[in-house]
Design a protein around this motif. Sequence first.
Motif, PDB file in Angstrom:
ATOM      1  N   ASP A 132       0.844  -1.194   0.000  1.00 14.30           N
ATOM      2  CA  ASP A 132       0.000   0.000   0.000  1.00 14.30           C
ATOM      3  C   ASP A 132       0.877   1.240   0.000  1.00 14.30           C
ATOM      4  O   ASP A 132       1.998   1.227   0.523  1.00 14.30           O
ATOM      5  CB  ASP A 132      -0.928   0.016   1.214  1.00 14.30           C
ATOM      6  CG  ASP A 132      -2.160   0.888   0.991  1.00 14.30           C
ATOM      7  OD1 ASP A 132      -3.231   0.331   0.683  1.00 14.30           O
ATOM      8  OD2 ASP A 132      -2.037   2.120   1.094  1.00 14.30           O
ATOM      9  N   ILE A 133       0.354   2.329  -0.569  1.00 15.86           N
ATOM     10  CA  ILE A 133       1.109   3.575  -0.696  1.00 15.86           C
ATOM     11  C   ILE A 133       0.878   4.517   0.483  1.00 15.86           C
ATOM     12  O   ILE A 133       1.597   5.498   0.653  1.00 15.86           O
ATOM     13  CB  ILE A 133       0.736   4.285  -2.016  1.00 15.86           C
ATOM     14  CG1 ILE A 133       1.801   5.328  -2.391  1.00 15.86           C
ATOM     15  CG2 ILE A 133      -0.656   4.898  -1.932  1.00 15.86           C
ATOM     16  CD1 ILE A 133       1.587   5.939  -3.765  1.00 15.86           C
ATOM     17  N   SER A 134      -0.114   4.198   1.316  1.00 13.18           N
ATOM     18  CA  SER A 134      -0.486   5.082   2.419  1.00 13.18           C
ATOM     19  C   SER A 134       0.127   4.633   3.743  1.00 13.18           C
ATOM     20  O   SER A 134      -0.250   3.579   4.281  1.00 13.18           O
ATOM     21  CB  SER A 134      -2.009   5.135   2.557  1.00 13.18           C
ATOM     22  OG  SER A 134      -2.382   5.740   3.777  1.00 13.18           O
ATOM     23  N   PRO A 135       1.030   5.426   4.325  1.00 20.47           N
ATOM     24  CA  PRO A 135       1.582   5.081   5.644  1.00 20.47           C
ATOM     25  C   PRO A 135       0.502   5.003   6.720  1.00 20.47           C
ATOM     26  O   PRO A 135       0.569   4.140   7.606  1.00 20.47           O
ATOM     27  CB  PRO A 135       2.564   6.228   5.922  1.00 20.47           C
ATOM     28  CG  PRO A 135       2.929   6.767   4.580  1.00 20.47           C
ATOM     29  CD  PRO A 135       1.682   6.625   3.761  1.00 20.47           C
ATOM     30  N   ALA A 136      -0.505   5.878   6.639  1.00 20.70           N
ATOM     31  CA  ALA A 136      -1.559   5.884   7.646  1.00 20.70           C
ATOM     32  C   ALA A 136      -2.369   4.591   7.613  1.00 20.70           C
ATOM     33  O   ALA A 136      -2.726   4.037   8.664  1.00 20.70           O
ATOM     34  CB  ALA A 136      -2.486   7.087   7.437  1.00 20.70           C
ATOM     35  N   MET A 137      -2.660   4.091   6.420  1.00 20.75           N
ATOM     36  CA  MET A 137      -3.416   2.845   6.307  1.00 20.75           C
ATOM     37  C   MET A 137      -2.600   1.661   6.813  1.00 20.75           C
ATOM     38  O   MET A 137      -3.125   0.766   7.493  1.00 20.75           O
ATOM     39  CB  MET A 137      -3.844   2.619   4.855  1.00 20.75           C
ATOM     40  CG  MET A 137      -4.850   3.638   4.341  1.00 20.75           C
ATOM     41  SD  MET A 137      -6.474   3.510   5.139  1.00 20.75           S
ATOM     42  CE  MET A 137      -7.248   2.243   4.132  1.00 20.75           C
TER      43      MET A 137
END
Length: 294
Positions: free
Chosen positions: A82-87
């Motif tokens: 995934d590209i999102s650190p938050a996810m």
Amino acid sequence: MASRGQRPEHSGPPELFYDKNEARKYVRNSRMIDVQTKMAGRALELLCLPEDQPCYLLDIGCGSGLSGDYLSDEGHYWVGLDISPAMLDAALDRDTEGDLLLGDMGQGIPFKPGSFDGCISISAVQWLCNANKKSDIPAKRLYCFFSSLYSVLVHGARAVLQLYPENSEQLELITTQATKAGFTGGVVVDYPNSARAKKFYLCLFSGPSTFIPMAQSEENEEEEARESTFTVERLEQMRSSSRKGVSCSPASTGPQARRKLMRMTQSSADPQSLTWTLPLLTLNDSRQQGSSAP
């Protein structure tokens, strides 16, 4: 955050859209969790994996790990990208069982050839169709993604990518790049006549084409479906015919003909469930299952 009615991918890069507030929804919102889990289950079903045999799977756009949790519950092992650190932070907080990797699928999948027995993706691929900076060229990013995906799958494995195409041109862009990368396959459309429940599943084969699974209808019954297979050679033949001004039966390969075919297929009241073939330039019925809707 996308405004009401705006597609999320139009609001900016995914790594910014899926911030901590958005990631929190995938942990606390019961409806969102239920929808994501059901789509993961459908994608796994369409993979047609061997029964009672644990497989090593890739989850593209794994987010907070909801789809990965389903894979784990079914006895499989998985790696999420995934590209999102938050996810991914949300996935770590939830103690998901899979391995997690931060990365941009548009820059390729960084694994050795033949690493995975299959791949699923939920609501991610359409993000590659948008350019968030001048250097982003959607066709090139899609090809980079599909060519690397083809490489990391064992020969004959499948990938099932659930997506939300914005229009017929975007779906054709995606399927064309998948074909260039070597894939064969088709698109399964569940609940095609429902504005809210309609779901697109791009089913890709990293080997010879096999049957396209039946789509689901609103009555959860198997009904008439249309299907054929697509190949690199067939795509090149149709492109050549288009350049020469020759029509390919049963429909012209020009953009207007492609859109007309797609509109006719989507608006058809019967059948309730559809299976589309790629790259959606022609449609030849090769198999029918079930019965027609009453």
